[in-house]
Scaffold this active site. Structure first.
Site, mmCIF file in Angstrom:
data_model
loop_
_atom_site.group_PDB
_atom_site.id
_atom_site.type_symbol
_atom_site.label_atom_id
_atom_site.label_comp_id
_atom_site.label_asym_id
_atom_site.label_seq_id
_atom_site.Cartn_x
_atom_site.Cartn_y
_atom_site.Cartn_z
ATOM 1 N N GLY A 249 84.000 20.992 51.668
ATOM 2 C CA GLY A 249 82.912 20.488 50.840
ATOM 3 C C GLY A 249 81.661 21.303 51.145
ATOM 4 C CD GLU B 151 75.105 23.899 52.176
ATOM 5 O OE1 GLU B 151 74.400 23.348 53.045
ATOM 6 O OE2 GLU B 151 74.946 23.680 50.954
ATOM 7 C CG MET C 130 76.698 10.243 49.166
ATOM 8 S SD MET C 130 77.680 10.061 50.653
ATOM 9 C CE MET C 130 77.820 8.283 50.768
ATOM 10 C CG LEU C 131 73.807 15.540 45.618
ATOM 11 C CD1 LEU C 131 73.911 16.048 44.187
ATOM 12 C CD2 LEU C 131 74.087 16.669 46.609
ATOM 13 C CG HIS D 97 64.659 43.611 31.018
ATOM 14 N ND1 HIS D 97 65.989 43.509 31.367
ATOM 15 C CD2 HIS D 97 64.323 44.918 31.124
ATOM 16 C CE1 HIS D 97 66.432 44.718 31.665
ATOM 17 N NE2 HIS D 97 65.449 45.594 31.533
#
Ligand code: NAI
Length: 457
Positions: free
Chosen positions: A179, A184, A314-315, A440
């Site tokens: 996850g 991470e 769950m953020l 750009h």
């Protein structure tokens, strides 16, 4: 001691709680916020912020170690001072802690340090003090889930909290769960020199994310040296002289893997221990999540819950949005959270960010989808940055052209996804995104080109 009266008592000073408390106070309510730990909750102290600090530092180290010769820059030997890296992380956390304290002072939120317990209608006990308010908000977040055969020992079988604070780089790190946390923190330690292997129960990393994008990210992480075993689960562990021997099971076959440290990152569960929810009769589901109505109210009038305590992703930013909406509602303003447009980001390198439906979810809903993709390697700015891996994928409804989902795997995806979130918030179409003029050269042109592709142009 006499009851102290407030309009709102918030229990928990994480991103949900502190945002609710300061916003409600800003809107004129008299607010107290109780927490037994430091301000900022899991996100600030042992989650989002310290992990991003280490992700930035470790990526810089990795890039410099690999060499910057193609930029025409030559360096001497690149060294690692893990202690200094950890100190920098701690300093960032401390600065942000002070920021929340300042916010509370500015809005006159009273911070009460200690463990809170509901004590009868409209009352909260903190040590000797009893606070009273017509509205009480539970925002106590979540804690890591433990695997039955691998209980955390704080030394070698670890949760994310300890894996953010190694005092030396483990030679072999086994990560259970692919996850966001596993990928991470696996990335951090891999960049700093660990041999990292990730074990995942499902048949893709980041289950639930768009399968194609997750597969691409897995390939890129493998190129960086991480290895993966999918459809495998960890059953138990033995701590010995040579490290931790973890028993794995895959397709009915048993095997073992030995590592110096094991990070168990298999999800989090709501944390309501010690609050006295049972005594008050708060209804929770089988997963321990507090049941709330559309206005975040539990089955007890005047008692509310937000964030990781209630259903939904769950953020931190989901909890914040809920805290904000609840504060507005209590102050008499209309407020709602649009759950269809909550972005999700995995801060690997490159980052994977998404909003809305994955291709699989859109198809499962029976929608006819047009898919547009564009690669970062076709973008001039990405070449200048030497970050050409990844792509943007835009999903649009084939009938209406409305954007259903956007997935960005690439440099600065966490920033780029914001544009897609706004477009979806305004019920935008792929054509809206495509015809919007983008600077750009910029990475955002990849989004625009993917939107053109989704229109079939
Ligand atoms: P997660 O639920 O995102 O991922 C856990 C993974 O472990 C899943 O892929 C699951 O299939 C796997 N798993 C479960 N049991 C297993 C077993 N016995 N053996 C092997 N694999 C197994 O949970 P994670 O990564 O621990 O994160 C917890 C929560 O925190 C999540 O809701 C996540 O979204 C959130 N979070 C978000 C971040 C972000 O947005 N960047 C960063 C960190 C956490």
């Amino acid at each position: 001691m006499a009851d102290q009266a407030f309009d709102l008592i918030v229990i928990g000073a994480g991103p949900g709680g502190y945002v609710a408390a300061s916003h409600a106070a800003h809107l004129g309510l008299k607010v107290a916020c109780v927490d037994k730990g430091p301000l900022g909750g899991t996100c600030l102290n042992v989650g989002c912020i310290p992990s991003k600090a280490l992700l930035e530092s470790s990526e810089l180290y990795y890039q410099n170690k690999k060499g910057l010769a193609q930029h025409g820059i030559s360096l001497g030997e690149v060294g690692l001072d893990l202690g200094a890296m950890m100190q920098r992380k701690a300093k960032i956390v401390q600065t942000m802690n002070q920021g929340i304290a300042g916010l509370f002072r500015q809005h006159k939120v009273e911070f009460v340090a200690g463990a809170a317990r509901l004590s009868g209608s409209g009352k909260v006990q903190v040590g000797e003090r009893v606070l009273a308010a017509p509205h009480i908000l539970l925002a106590t977040g979540s804690v890591p889930v433990e695997l039955p055969g691998l209980p955390f020992d704080g030394k070698q079988i670890l949760s994310s909290t300890e894996a953010l604070a190694f005092d030396q780089v483990p030679e072999r790190l086994l990560v259970i769960g692919a996850g966001a946390i596993g990928l991470e923190l696996g990335s951090v330690w891999s960049r700093l020199g660990s041999q990292v292997k990730v074990i995942e129960y499902m048949d893709q990393i980041l289950p639930g994310m768009d399968r194609e994008m997750a597969g691409q990210l897995q390939r890129l992480l493998q190129r960086q040296g991480l290895s993966f075993q999918l459809q495998a689960s960890a059953k138990g562990a033995e701590v010995g002289k040579d490290g931790v021997k973890v028993q794995l099971e895959s397709a009915g076959k048993a095997s073992t893997e030995t590592a110096d440290a094991v990070l168990v990152a298999v999800g989090r569960r709501p944390c309501a221990e010690g609050l006295g929810l049972e005594a008050v009769g708060v209804i929770r589901d089988q997963r321990g999540r507090v049941q709330v109505d559309d206005h975040f109210q539990t089955n007890i009038p005047g008692l509310y819950a937000i964030g990781d305590l209630i259903p939904g992703p769950m953020l931190a930013h989901k909890a914040e949005a809920e805290g904000h909406a609840l504060a507005e509602a209590l102050a008499g303003h209309p407020a709602r959270v649009n759950y269809q447009t909550i972005p999700s980001v995995v801060y690997t390198h490159p980052e994977l960010a998404s909003v809305g439906l994955s291709e699989e979810a859109a198809v499962a809903q029976g929608r006819q989808v047009r898919v547009g993709k564009h690669l970062f390697r076709a973008n001039g700015r990405a070449h200048c940055m030497d970050q050409i891996d990844g792509l943007v994928k835009v999903l649009a409804d084939a009938r209406t052209d409305r954007i259903l989902g956007v997935h960005v795997l690439g440099p600065q995806a966490s920033h780029l996804i914001g544009e897609a979130v706004v477009a979806m918030e305004f019920a935008g179409s792929a054509e809206d995104l495509a015809r919007t003029v983008h600077a750009h050269p910029s990475l955002s042109e990849v989004l625009k080109e993917a939107a053109w592709a989704a229109m079939g142009s």
